[in-house]
Design a protein around this motif. Structure first.
Motif, PDB file in Angstrom:
ATOM      1  N   GLY A   1      62.807  98.528  34.697  1.00 11.16           N
ATOM      2  CA  GLY A   1      63.677  98.618  33.524  1.00 11.16           C
ATOM      3  C   GLY A   1      64.760  97.560  33.532  1.00 11.16           C
ATOM      4  N   GLU A   2      65.713  97.743  32.625  1.00  7.89           N
ATOM      5  CA  GLU A   2      66.837  96.821  32.458  1.00  7.89           C
ATOM      6  C   GLU A   2      67.916  97.165  33.478  1.00  7.89           C
ATOM      7  N   HIS A   3      68.533  96.128  34.063  1.00 11.94           N
ATOM      8  CA  HIS A   3      69.569  96.332  35.073  1.00 11.94           C
ATOM      9  C   HIS A   3      70.693  95.329  34.888  1.00 11.94           C
ATOM     10  N   GLN A   4      71.865  95.704  35.404  1.00  7.40           N
ATOM     11  CA  GLN A   4      73.024  94.808  35.410  1.00  7.40           C
ATOM     12  C   GLN A   4      73.573  94.743  36.822  1.00  7.40           C
ATOM     13  N   LEU A   5      73.874  93.530  37.266  1.00  7.07           N
ATOM     14  CA  LEU A   5      74.447  93.306  38.586  1.00  7.07           C
ATOM     15  C   LEU A   5      75.746  92.536  38.429  1.00  7.07           C
ATOM     16  N   THR A   6      76.799  93.035  39.069  1.00  5.55           N
ATOM     17  CA  THR A   6      78.078  92.353  39.114  1.00  5.55           C
ATOM     18  C   THR A   6      78.343  91.986  40.559  1.00  5.55           C
ATOM     19  N   VAL A   7      78.644  90.713  40.808  1.00  9.34           N
ATOM     20  CA  VAL A   7      78.974  90.233  42.144  1.00  9.34           C
ATOM     21  C   VAL A   7      80.387  89.675  42.068  1.00  9.34           C
ATOM     22  N   GLU A   8      81.262  90.154  42.962  1.00  9.86           N
ATOM     23  CA  GLU A   8      82.665  89.743  42.915  1.00  9.86           C
ATOM     24  C   GLU A   8      83.178  89.413  44.304  1.00  9.86           C
ATOM     25  N   LEU A   9      83.907  88.298  44.403  1.00  8.78           N
ATOM     26  CA  LEU A   9      84.643  87.981  45.625  1.00  8.78           C
ATOM     27  C   LEU A   9      85.964  88.728  45.561  1.00  8.78           C
ATOM     28  N   VAL A  10      86.317  89.406  46.665  1.00  9.51           N
ATOM     29  CA  VAL A  10      87.542  90.203  46.678  1.00  9.51           C
ATOM     30  C   VAL A  10      88.340  89.929  47.952  1.00  9.51           C
ATOM     31  N   ASN A  11      89.593  90.375  47.921  1.00 10.15           N
ATOM     32  CA  ASN A  11      90.470  90.264  49.084  1.00 10.15           C
ATOM     33  C   ASN A  11      90.050  91.235  50.175  1.00 10.15           C
ATOM     34  N   ASN A  12      90.702  91.127  51.328  1.00 10.77           N
ATOM     35  CA  ASN A  12      90.397  92.013  52.457  1.00 10.77           C
ATOM     36  C   ASN A  12      90.654  93.481  52.128  1.00 10.77           C
ATOM     37  N   ASP A  13      91.598  93.766  51.206  1.00  8.60           N
ATOM     38  CA  ASP A  13      91.887  95.159  50.846  1.00  8.60           C
ATOM     39  C   ASP A  13      91.074  95.613  49.624  1.00  8.60           C
ATOM     40  N   HIS A  14      90.041  94.894  49.286  1.00  9.75           N
ATOM     41  CA  HIS A  14      89.112  95.196  48.187  1.00  9.75           C
ATOM     42  C   HIS A  14      89.688  94.917  46.802  1.00  9.75           C
ATOM     43  N   SER A  15      90.884  94.365  46.712  1.00  5.04           N
ATOM     44  CA  SER A  15      91.462  94.043  45.407  1.00  5.04           C
ATOM     45  C   SER A  15      90.865  92.736  44.897  1.00  5.04           C
ATOM     46  N   PRO A  16      90.819  92.554  43.564  1.00  7.54           N
ATOM     47  CA  PRO A  16      90.268  91.310  43.011  1.00  7.54           C
ATOM     48  C   PRO A  16      91.118  90.101  43.406  1.00  7.54           C
ATOM     49  N   LEU A  17      90.466  88.957  43.525  1.00 10.21           N
ATOM     50  CA  LEU A  17      91.209  87.718  43.731  1.00 10.21           C
ATOM     51  C   LEU A  17      91.964  87.397  42.448  1.00 10.21           C
ATOM     52  N   SER A  18      92.930  86.514  42.553  1.00  7.95           N
ATOM     53  CA  SER A  18      93.676  86.096  41.372  1.00  7.95           C
ATOM     54  C   SER A  18      93.570  84.586  41.239  1.00  7.95           C
ATOM     55  N   PRO A  19      92.873  84.073  40.233  1.00  6.52           N
ATOM     56  CA  PRO A  19      92.137  84.790  39.196  1.00  6.52           C
ATOM     57  C   PRO A  19      90.847  85.393  39.767  1.00  6.52           C
ATOM     58  N   PRO A  20      90.323  86.427  39.092  1.00  7.36           N
ATOM     59  CA  PRO A  20      89.091  87.066  39.565  1.00  7.36           C
ATOM     60  C   PRO A  20      87.930  86.074  39.637  1.00  7.36           C
ATOM     61  N   VAL A  21      87.082  86.256  40.653  1.00  9.85           N
ATOM     62  CA  VAL A  21      85.881  85.431  40.835  1.00  9.85           C
ATOM     63  C   VAL A  21      84.695  86.383  40.752  1.00  9.85           C
ATOM     64  N   VAL A  22      84.057  86.412  39.568  1.00 14.39           N
ATOM     65  CA  VAL A  22      83.029  87.410  39.273  1.00 14.39           C
ATOM     66  C   VAL A  22      81.854  86.749  38.567  1.00 14.39           C
ATOM     67  N   GLN A  23      80.656  87.194  38.896  1.00 14.55           N
ATOM     68  CA  GLN A  23      79.430  86.795  38.192  1.00 14.55           C
ATOM     69  C   GLN A  23      78.713  88.073  37.755  1.00 14.55           C
ATOM     70  N   VAL A  24      78.270  88.129  36.499  1.00 18.73           N
ATOM     71  CA  VAL A  24      77.546  89.286  35.971  1.00 18.73           C
ATOM     72  C   VAL A  24      76.228  88.786  35.389  1.00 18.73           C
ATOM     73  N   VAL A  25      75.118  89.431  35.795  1.00 18.09           N
ATOM     74  CA  VAL A  25      73.807  89.079  35.246  1.00 18.09           C
ATOM     75  C   VAL A  25      73.090  90.351  34.807  1.00 18.09           C
ATOM     76  N   GLN A  26      72.235  90.175  33.817  1.00 14.61           N
ATOM     77  CA  GLN A  26      71.352  91.246  33.382  1.00 14.61           C
ATOM     78  C   GLN A  26      69.932  90.757  33.558  1.00 14.61           C
ATOM     79  N   PHE A  27      69.076  91.624  34.071  1.00 19.60           N
ATOM     80  CA  PHE A  27      67.688  91.252  34.339  1.00 19.60           C
ATOM     81  C   PHE A  27      66.829  92.493  34.211  1.00 19.60           C
ATOM     82  N   ARG A  28      65.523  92.307  34.343  1.00 20.51           N
ATOM     83  CA  ARG A  28      64.558  93.389  34.194  1.00 20.51           C
ATOM     84  C   ARG A  28      63.659  93.425  35.419  1.00 20.51           C
ATOM     85  N   THR A  29      63.314  94.622  35.851  1.00 25.54           N
ATOM     86  CA  THR A  29      62.343  94.760  36.927  1.00 25.54           C
ATOM     87  C   THR A  29      61.132  95.511  36.404  1.00 25.54           C
TER      88      THR A  29
END
Length: 177
Positions: free
Chosen positions: A105-133
């Motif tokens: 089916g259809e899926h969405q994946l978000t990949v994000e670089l974060v700080n050691n405490d799991h907070s987003p970097l500033s500015p956020p570094v994120v990639q989002v893709v949608q794909f099908r399996t």
């Protein structure tokens, strides 16, 4: 004229190193899966590349995300994978991560670089893709067309019935005056 050229050259030599170069922060490239890709099978390998950051394990529990800024170090962090509505995956390795038993089916994946405490970097570094399996593309049945597809036995019986009718009809026409 010669003085102007000499002055310009001297100014460039002296001021050139003083002009700040734009600092390049951490970067993330999502190599796979690609946006819109069809992946055959049930395994989805997430292949990525980072630069400007050292991937390290987090010492902060995920439940305390963003609440321990003292754990953050410049140039350090890790990766978060968010796949559909599944639990968050915390990853501190540069090697690919594989999601297994992914339903078709259809899926969405978000990949994000974060700080050691799991907070987003500033500015956020994120990639989002949608794909099908799924497996091989399904062939849709023909509808509304003039093509009739029947199993072999039914097709043979239909041909015999047609032959019998045409032979019988020919015989009936010859008998009538």
């Amino acid at each position: 004229m010669c003085r102007l050229s000499t002055f310009t050259l001297l100014a460039l030599l002296v001021l050139g190193p003083v002009v700040p170069v734009a600092a390049q922060g951490p970067q993330l490239i999502l190599v796979a899966p690609k946006n819109g890709e069809l992946i055959n099978g049930t395994d989805v390998a997430v292949n990525f590349e980072t630069s400007g950051i050292k991937l390290v394990p987090s010492t902060v529990p995920l439940a305390e995300a963003g609440k321990r800024p003292e754990a953050n170090r410049p140039g350090e962090g890790h990766v978060h994978f968010m796949f559909d509505l599944q639990p968050l995956v915390v990853w501190e390795h540069p090697e690919p991560y594989t999601f297994s038993n992914v339903p078709p089916g259809e899926h969405q994946l978000t990949v994000e670089l974060v700080n050691n405490d799991h907070s987003p970097l500033s500015p956020p570094v994120v990639q989002v893709v949608q794909f099908r399996t799924g497996g091989a593309p399904q062939v849709m049945p023909t509808t509304g067309g003039s093509t009739l597809q029947l199993p072999g036995v039914a097709l043979a019986l239909l041909a015999l019935a047609g032959l019998a009718l045409s032979t019988g009809g020919f015989a009936l026409r010859r008998r009538q005056p």
